[in-house]
Design a protein around this motif. Structure first.
Motif, PDB file in Angstrom:
ATOM      1  N   GLU A  22       0.822  -1.215   0.000  1.00 16.79           N
ATOM      2  CA  GLU A  22       0.000   0.000   0.000  1.00 16.79           C
ATOM      3  C   GLU A  22       0.858   1.269   0.000  1.00 16.79           C
ATOM      4  O   GLU A  22       0.522   2.245  -0.658  1.00 16.79           O
ATOM      5  CB  GLU A  22      -0.953   0.027   1.209  1.00 16.79           C
ATOM      6  CG  GLU A  22      -2.129  -0.910   1.100  1.00 16.79           C
ATOM      7  CD  GLU A  22      -1.875  -2.274   1.741  1.00 16.79           C
ATOM      8  OE1 GLU A  22      -0.687  -2.590   2.047  1.00 16.79           O
ATOM      9  OE2 GLU A  22      -2.829  -3.029   1.921  1.00 16.79           O
ATOM     10  N   VAL A  23       1.970   1.229   0.714  1.00 16.18           N
ATOM     11  CA  VAL A  23       2.848   2.404   0.796  1.00 16.18           C
ATOM     12  C   VAL A  23       3.438   2.724  -0.576  1.00 16.18           C
ATOM     13  O   VAL A  23       3.472   3.888  -0.997  1.00 16.18           O
ATOM     14  CB  VAL A  23       3.967   2.177   1.847  1.00 16.18           C
ATOM     15  CG1 VAL A  23       4.954   3.331   1.841  1.00 16.18           C
ATOM     16  CG2 VAL A  23       3.362   1.995   3.227  1.00 16.18           C
ATOM     17  N   ALA A  24       3.874   1.709  -1.306  1.00 12.41           N
ATOM     18  CA  ALA A  24       4.440   1.922  -2.644  1.00 12.41           C
ATOM     19  C   ALA A  24       3.385   2.487  -3.591  1.00 12.41           C
ATOM     20  O   ALA A  24       3.676   3.376  -4.404  1.00 12.41           O
ATOM     21  CB  ALA A  24       5.001   0.612  -3.192  1.00 12.41           C
ATOM     22  N   LEU A  25       2.161   1.986  -3.479  1.00 16.39           N
ATOM     23  CA  LEU A  25       1.074   2.513  -4.316  1.00 16.39           C
ATOM     24  C   LEU A  25       0.769   3.957  -3.954  1.00 16.39           C
ATOM     25  O   LEU A  25       0.573   4.804  -4.830  1.00 16.39           O
ATOM     26  CB  LEU A  25      -0.182   1.645  -4.171  1.00 16.39           C
ATOM     27  CG  LEU A  25      -0.109   0.282  -4.846  1.00 16.39           C
ATOM     28  CD1 LEU A  25      -1.231  -0.618  -4.358  1.00 16.39           C
ATOM     29  CD2 LEU A  25      -0.164   0.423  -6.358  1.00 16.39           C
ATOM     30  N   MET A  26       0.745   4.244  -2.668  1.00 16.78           N
ATOM     31  CA  MET A  26       0.492   5.602  -2.198  1.00 16.78           C
ATOM     32  C   MET A  26       1.560   6.547  -2.751  1.00 16.78           C
ATOM     33  O   MET A  26       1.248   7.626  -3.257  1.00 16.78           O
ATOM     34  CB  MET A  26       0.487   5.620  -0.670  1.00 16.78           C
ATOM     35  CG  MET A  26       0.123   6.937  -0.067  1.00 16.78           C
ATOM     36  SD  MET A  26      -1.631   7.236  -0.007  1.00 16.78           S
ATOM     37  CE  MET A  26      -2.063   6.444   1.511  1.00 16.78           C
ATOM     38  N   ASP A  27       2.822   6.128  -2.684  1.00 19.68           N
ATOM     39  CA  ASP A  27       3.917   6.948  -3.198  1.00 19.68           C
ATOM     40  C   ASP A  27       3.783   7.191  -4.694  1.00 19.68           C
ATOM     41  O   ASP A  27       3.977   8.304  -5.184  1.00 19.68           O
ATOM     42  CB  ASP A  27       5.274   6.291  -2.904  1.00 19.68           C
ATOM     43  CG  ASP A  27       5.641   6.318  -1.428  1.00 19.68           C
ATOM     44  OD1 ASP A  27       5.005   7.084  -0.664  1.00 19.68           O
ATOM     45  OD2 ASP A  27       6.552   5.566  -1.043  1.00 19.68           O
ATOM     46  N   ALA A  28       3.450   6.141  -5.443  1.00 14.47           N
ATOM     47  CA  ALA A  28       3.375   6.243  -6.896  1.00 14.47           C
ATOM     48  C   ALA A  28       2.198   7.100  -7.359  1.00 14.47           C
ATOM     49  O   ALA A  28       2.299   7.813  -8.358  1.00 14.47           O
ATOM     50  CB  ALA A  28       3.276   4.850  -7.514  1.00 14.47           C
ATOM     51  N   PHE A  29       1.072   7.029  -6.644  1.00 16.57           N
ATOM     52  CA  PHE A  29      -0.151   7.698  -7.111  1.00 16.57           C
ATOM     53  C   PHE A  29      -0.422   9.043  -6.427  1.00 16.57           C
ATOM     54  O   PHE A  29      -1.268   9.797  -6.878  1.00 16.57           O
ATOM     55  CB  PHE A  29      -1.353   6.763  -6.943  1.00 16.57           C
ATOM     56  CG  PHE A  29      -1.411   5.694  -7.994  1.00 16.57           C
ATOM     57  CD1 PHE A  29      -2.121   5.886  -9.161  1.00 16.57           C
ATOM     58  CD2 PHE A  29      -0.731   4.497  -7.830  1.00 16.57           C
ATOM     59  CE1 PHE A  29      -2.169   4.910 -10.142  1.00 16.57           C
ATOM     60  CE2 PHE A  29      -0.770   3.516  -8.808  1.00 16.57           C
ATOM     61  CZ  PHE A  29      -1.486   3.721  -9.964  1.00 16.57           C
ATOM     62  N   SER A  30       0.290   9.356  -5.350  1.00 13.37           N
ATOM     63  CA  SER A  30       0.000  10.587  -4.611  1.00 13.37           C
ATOM     64  C   SER A  30       0.355  11.853  -5.403  1.00 13.37           C
ATOM     65  O   SER A  30      -0.148  12.926  -5.085  1.00 13.37           O
ATOM     66  CB  SER A  30       0.715  10.587  -3.261  1.00 13.37           C
ATOM     67  OG  SER A  30       2.114  10.563  -3.452  1.00 13.37           O
ATOM     68  N   THR A  31       1.191  11.726  -6.432  1.00 12.81           N
ATOM     69  CA  THR A  31       1.540  12.905  -7.248  1.00 12.81           C
ATOM     70  C   THR A  31       0.339  13.423  -8.036  1.00 12.81           C
ATOM     71  O   THR A  31       0.375  14.558  -8.515  1.00 12.81           O
ATOM     72  CB  THR A  31       2.679  12.573  -8.229  1.00 12.81           C
ATOM     73  OG1 THR A  31       2.288  11.466  -9.026  1.00 12.81           O
ATOM     74  CG2 THR A  31       3.952  12.245  -7.496  1.00 12.81           C
ATOM     75  N   PHE A  32      -0.712  12.624  -8.158  1.00 11.11           N
ATOM     76  CA  PHE A  32      -1.877  13.022  -8.961  1.00 11.11           C
ATOM     77  C   PHE A  32      -2.981  13.662  -8.133  1.00 11.11           C
ATOM     78  O   PHE A  32      -3.953  14.161  -8.689  1.00 11.11           O
ATOM     79  CB  PHE A  32      -2.413  11.822  -9.745  1.00 11.11           C
ATOM     80  CG  PHE A  32      -1.334  11.171 -10.551  1.00 11.11           C
ATOM     81  CD1 PHE A  32      -0.772  11.826 -11.636  1.00 11.11           C
ATOM     82  CD2 PHE A  32      -0.837   9.931 -10.192  1.00 11.11           C
ATOM     83  CE1 PHE A  32       0.254  11.249 -12.359  1.00 11.11           C
ATOM     84  CE2 PHE A  32       0.181   9.346 -10.911  1.00 11.11           C
ATOM     85  CZ  PHE A  32       0.736  10.006 -12.004  1.00 11.11           C
ATOM     86  N   GLY A  33      -2.857  13.644  -6.810  1.00  9.67           N
ATOM     87  CA  GLY A  33      -3.865  14.265  -5.958  1.00  9.67           C
ATOM     88  C   GLY A  33      -3.960  13.585  -4.612  1.00  9.67           C
ATOM     89  O   GLY A  33      -3.213  12.656  -4.308  1.00  9.67           O
ATOM     90  N   ASP A  34      -4.901  14.074  -3.818  1.00 10.00           N
ATOM     91  CA  ASP A  34      -5.106  13.514  -2.482  1.00 10.00           C
ATOM     92  C   ASP A  34      -5.706  12.121  -2.580  1.00 10.00           C
ATOM     93  O   ASP A  34      -6.724  11.925  -3.253  1.00 10.00           O
ATOM     94  CB  ASP A  34      -6.063  14.397  -1.666  1.00 10.00           C
ATOM     95  CG  ASP A  34      -5.445  15.745  -1.333  1.00 10.00           C
ATOM     96  OD1 ASP A  34      -4.196  15.820  -1.256  1.00 10.00           O
ATOM     97  OD2 ASP A  34      -6.201  16.709  -1.159  1.00 10.00           O
ATOM     98  N   ILE A  35      -5.081  11.182  -1.893  1.00 10.14           N
ATOM     99  CA  ILE A  35      -5.573   9.806  -1.882  1.00 10.14           C
ATOM    100  C   ILE A  35      -6.372   9.594  -0.602  1.00 10.14           C
ATOM    101  O   ILE A  35      -5.892   9.861   0.499  1.00 10.14           O
ATOM    102  CB  ILE A  35      -4.414   8.799  -1.990  1.00 10.14           C
ATOM    103  CG1 ILE A  35      -3.760   8.941  -3.364  1.00 10.14           C
ATOM    104  CG2 ILE A  35      -4.907   7.382  -1.751  1.00 10.14           C
ATOM    105  CD1 ILE A  35      -2.567   8.046  -3.569  1.00 10.14           C
ATOM    106  N   ILE A  36      -7.590   9.105  -0.768  1.00 14.10           N
ATOM    107  CA  ILE A  36      -8.479   8.828   0.361  1.00 14.10           C
ATOM    108  C   ILE A  36      -8.249   7.411   0.892  1.00 14.10           C
ATOM    109  O   ILE A  36      -8.267   7.180   2.090  1.00 14.10           O
ATOM    110  CB  ILE A  36      -9.971   8.964  -0.068  1.00 14.10           C
ATOM    111  CG1 ILE A  36     -10.233  10.297  -0.750  1.00 14.10           C
ATOM    112  CG2 ILE A  36     -10.904   8.731   1.098  1.00 14.10           C
ATOM    113  CD1 ILE A  36     -10.012  11.506   0.100  1.00 14.10           C
TER     114      ILE A  36
END
Length: 144
Positions: A22-36
């Motif tokens: 989950e942390v790796a996904l959060m890092d990869a996708f957080s550049t596109f906006g706030d992740i809920i």
């Protein structure tokens, strides 16, 4: 918040490598906006084996806005994450499960069977005792 709105903010991420969490996904996708939310469904494990639960190779990432979700799709689809090519698209809403079923298949529910299943004689199913010849039986014999 309406369920339809949530699905437009949630992306499906397929092709997730075994070593991604989950942390790796959060890092990869957080550049596109706030992740809920980030969900990485785990594979069912055999209780007799003492192995760590692995995920199923896909994830769901829910963003704060539909625009952020679309940005993630536009930028991450067919991109690599830790050596694996991701397939990223808008998550599709599935029908809600029948209450009380949990992880069981819908046809295991007595209620579903009563409503949807026909007796074998009415369903056109094969007759076990006096097996009827299927049209494909002749074709199989000719090929041999």
């Amino acid at each position: 918040m309406e369920e339809g709105t949530k699905t437009k903010r949630t992306v499906f991420v397929g092709g997730v490598g075994d070593d991604v969490d989950e942390v790796a996904l959060m890092d990869a996708f957080s550049t596109f906006g706030d992740i809920i939310d980030v969900q990485l469904p785990t594979a069912p494990t055999n209780p007799s084996q003492q192995t760590n639960a692995k995920h199923r190779g896909f994830a769901f990432v829910t963003f704060g806005s539909p625009e952020d979700a679309q940005d993630a799709i536009d930028n991450m689809d067919l991109n690599e994450l830790q050596g694996k090519v991701l397939k990223v698209n808008l998550a599709r809403h599935t029908k809600a499960p029948i209450q009380g079923l949990g992880n069981r298949a819908v046809w295991e529910s007595e209620e579903w069977l009563k409503e949807n299943a026909k007796p074998l004689a009415e369903s056109g199913g094969a007759k076990i005792a006096g097996r009827q010849k299927r049209p494909t039986d002749d074709e199989d014999e000719m090929e041999e």
